[in-house]
Design an enzyme around this catalytic site. Sequence first.
Site, PDB file in Angstrom:
ATOM      1  N   GLU A 123      -9.974  -0.143 -11.912  1.00  0.00           N
ATOM      2  CA  GLU A 123      -9.728  -1.055 -13.031  1.00  0.00           C
ATOM      3  C   GLU A 123     -10.388  -0.549 -14.314  1.00  0.00           C
ATOM      4  O   GLU A 123      -9.822  -0.677 -15.405  1.00  0.00           O
ATOM      5  CB  GLU A 123     -10.231  -2.455 -12.693  1.00  0.00           C
ATOM      6  CG  GLU A 123      -9.527  -3.130 -11.532  1.00  0.00           C
ATOM      7  CD  GLU A 123      -8.088  -3.507 -11.859  1.00  0.00           C
ATOM      8  OE1 GLU A 123      -7.376  -3.900 -10.924  1.00  0.00           O
ATOM      9  OE2 GLU A 123      -7.673  -3.397 -13.025  1.00  0.00           O
ATOM     10  N   ASP A 263       1.094   1.095  -4.573  1.00  0.00           N
ATOM     11  CA  ASP A 263       2.127   1.204  -5.600  1.00  0.00           C
ATOM     12  C   ASP A 263       1.938   2.340  -6.598  1.00  0.00           C
ATOM     13  O   ASP A 263       2.763   3.250  -6.716  1.00  0.00           O
ATOM     14  CB  ASP A 263       2.267  -0.134  -6.341  1.00  0.00           C
ATOM     15  CG  ASP A 263       0.937  -0.708  -6.845  1.00  0.00           C
ATOM     16  OD1 ASP A 263      -0.117  -0.153  -6.496  1.00  0.00           O
ATOM     17  OD2 ASP A 263       0.970  -1.700  -7.589  1.00  0.00           O
ATOM     18  N   GLU A 356       3.245 -13.825  -5.355  1.00  0.00           N
ATOM     19  CA  GLU A 356       2.626 -12.598  -4.865  1.00  0.00           C
ATOM     20  C   GLU A 356       3.294 -12.102  -3.593  1.00  0.00           C
ATOM     21  O   GLU A 356       3.363 -10.912  -3.347  1.00  0.00           O
ATOM     22  CB  GLU A 356       1.127 -12.820  -4.627  1.00  0.00           C
ATOM     23  CG  GLU A 356       0.315 -13.029  -5.891  1.00  0.00           C
ATOM     24  CD  GLU A 356       0.210 -11.774  -6.750  1.00  0.00           C
ATOM     25  OE1 GLU A 356      -0.836 -11.105  -6.700  1.00  0.00           O
ATOM     26  OE2 GLU A 356       1.177 -11.475  -7.487  1.00  0.00           O
ATOM     27  N   GLU A 377       5.185  -6.450 -13.787  1.00  0.00           N
ATOM     28  CA  GLU A 377       5.975  -5.397 -13.136  1.00  0.00           C
ATOM     29  C   GLU A 377       7.484  -5.616 -13.221  1.00  0.00           C
ATOM     30  O   GLU A 377       8.244  -4.678 -13.492  1.00  0.00           O
ATOM     31  CB  GLU A 377       5.541  -5.249 -11.675  1.00  0.00           C
ATOM     32  CG  GLU A 377       4.235  -4.519 -11.476  1.00  0.00           C
ATOM     33  CD  GLU A 377       3.011  -5.375 -11.765  1.00  0.00           C
ATOM     34  OE1 GLU A 377       1.903  -4.826 -11.884  1.00  0.00           O
ATOM     35  OE2 GLU A 377       3.170  -6.621 -11.874  1.00  0.00           O
TER      36      GLU A 377
END
Length: 597
Positions: A123, A263, A356, A377
């Site tokens: 992050e 991902d 989610e 996304e």
Amino acid sequence: MEGSRLWIQIPSLFILLASLLLSHTKTTLSDSVTPHEAKQLRDEVREMFYHAFNGYMDNAFPLDELRPLSCAGEDTLGGYALTLIDSLDTLALLGDRQNFAASVEWIGKNLRFDINKTVSVFETTIRVIGGLLSAHLIAVDDATGMRVPSYDNQLLNLAEDLARRLLPAFDTPTGIPFGSVNLLHGVDKHESKITSTAGGGTLTLEFGVLSRLTNDPIFGHVTKNAVLGLWARRSKLNLVGAHINVFTGEWTQKDAGIGTSIDSFYEYLLKAYLLFGDEEYLYIFQEAYTAAMHYLYHDPWYVEVNMDSAAIVWPLFNSLQAFWPGLQVLAGDIDPAIRTHAAFLSVWRKYGFTPEGFNLASLSVQHGQKSYPLRPELIESTYWLYKATRDSRYLDAGRDMVASLQYGTRCPCGYCHISDVEHHKQEDHMESFFLAETVKYLWLLFDLAVGPANLVENGPYKYIFSTEGHLLPATPQISLVREHCLYHGAYCRSGNQRQTHFMSEADNDKQESDDSRSYETTIRDTTFEPTGVSGLIKGVCPGLNHGQKFGISYVHSADEHHDYEIIHQKESTTVQSHSVMVLPSQSSDHNEDRRTS
């Protein structure tokens, strides 16, 4: 064996049923978006950004993130004005010189990273280092139209300082980094040795750019080494799992998918090639993508499977999968991207947001995965598909998304998470990526429809979007010509089985200019068969696999006792594969800059 085959076929039936039922989900009843309406929507999205940005600056700054219901702030990552850093290049994209310059100046004067904070390597890299580097490259360059006259590389210096504080995380036997590190003291002795594939494999863009800007190769080296460490431990099916032990290299979660925990590993393989021209990343992406399309793709959905056996583990759509159609646009695989996006959009329209997790077997929201934390996304993929096709259906989808966000998530001081998509219950939190990505992709979508006048579409460079949506330009300094020639030739077998040296055109030019240098590449012996991936780059031997080209081989785990011949013969796991090619440069009207998740 019959029982195993039935286990595969039943989820496949559910997936087919899900596609049929969700295809009848209510869609917009209004007419397609007109150019005038696209302009109105672009302006509305701009207002959405400033409602959230001003809410943060007025009520939360310099804390990390905004609590939009209570109009307060909270530190969530490191306590260094995270949302402001994440918003910098969006301000520049919107042409807001005043706020951009003021923010760059404040950060340069006030931000410090010599603090006793334990932070996420992943992050911190994608949000903070990426945000600082993107803003630096905009602020320092007259060609962007956003140069800050008083700026003197402060953001670059901060990014370098922060990255050096993260380097101890990479000191592991596998090269795969720890998930967290203390900015003052390094890695705690009690730090978990388990990290995610995405966490270890999604650092190459930011660290690679930093190496080029500082002329210090260490940053690019450690992050590429991490990717190679993960890929060397793939299964015989060329699948990677979700979590791995950074000391032993053993997979602790063997679920393979394109969503949660994996991902952006796929994303950065292709984007590292597109930005840096490093062909090694391209070949790994080709093999990884081919395997994903073969074992994970059940048209139009994607499932999670065991990385060794390819047996389905979860017939589940999770929201992080929604970046995939956008990545497919970059790879040039448009048809499956269109179908998958339509399937994912049907989930959004069913609930107003993407939960989610959505179970394809029960056709319901997955228990414990009912939230929508303002994720970008699906919006991101909508933008890329509109950019590639100019099909108005993607503008219609964007209009629906704006309506959902305005109706369901708008709060007094910003935009709220949705804790339950079935009941649209709001939660008092706003992730910084809402300003870095969610509204950015919506604004780009409608600005593209109006006739773009922004840095990405009309600026001096092509841009790659990081996984946090930060703009990384393909400048000569970053996309060095010599980086496109890392592979200097290989030994190709001729028809008579004699080995002959094969040279690319670039290598021939180099050899003519410097006959004293040898560009031969030593090929390691490998124990696996060629994959048949065709060479898309001049200088590549089509008969060699990437392991033979680059010396990347498997690290075998002690418990590999699977019969892979039987696995490959299972009809139930056979899905049509798709060839991969990188889109060529196009005119500015259809310019595939090279972007992100």
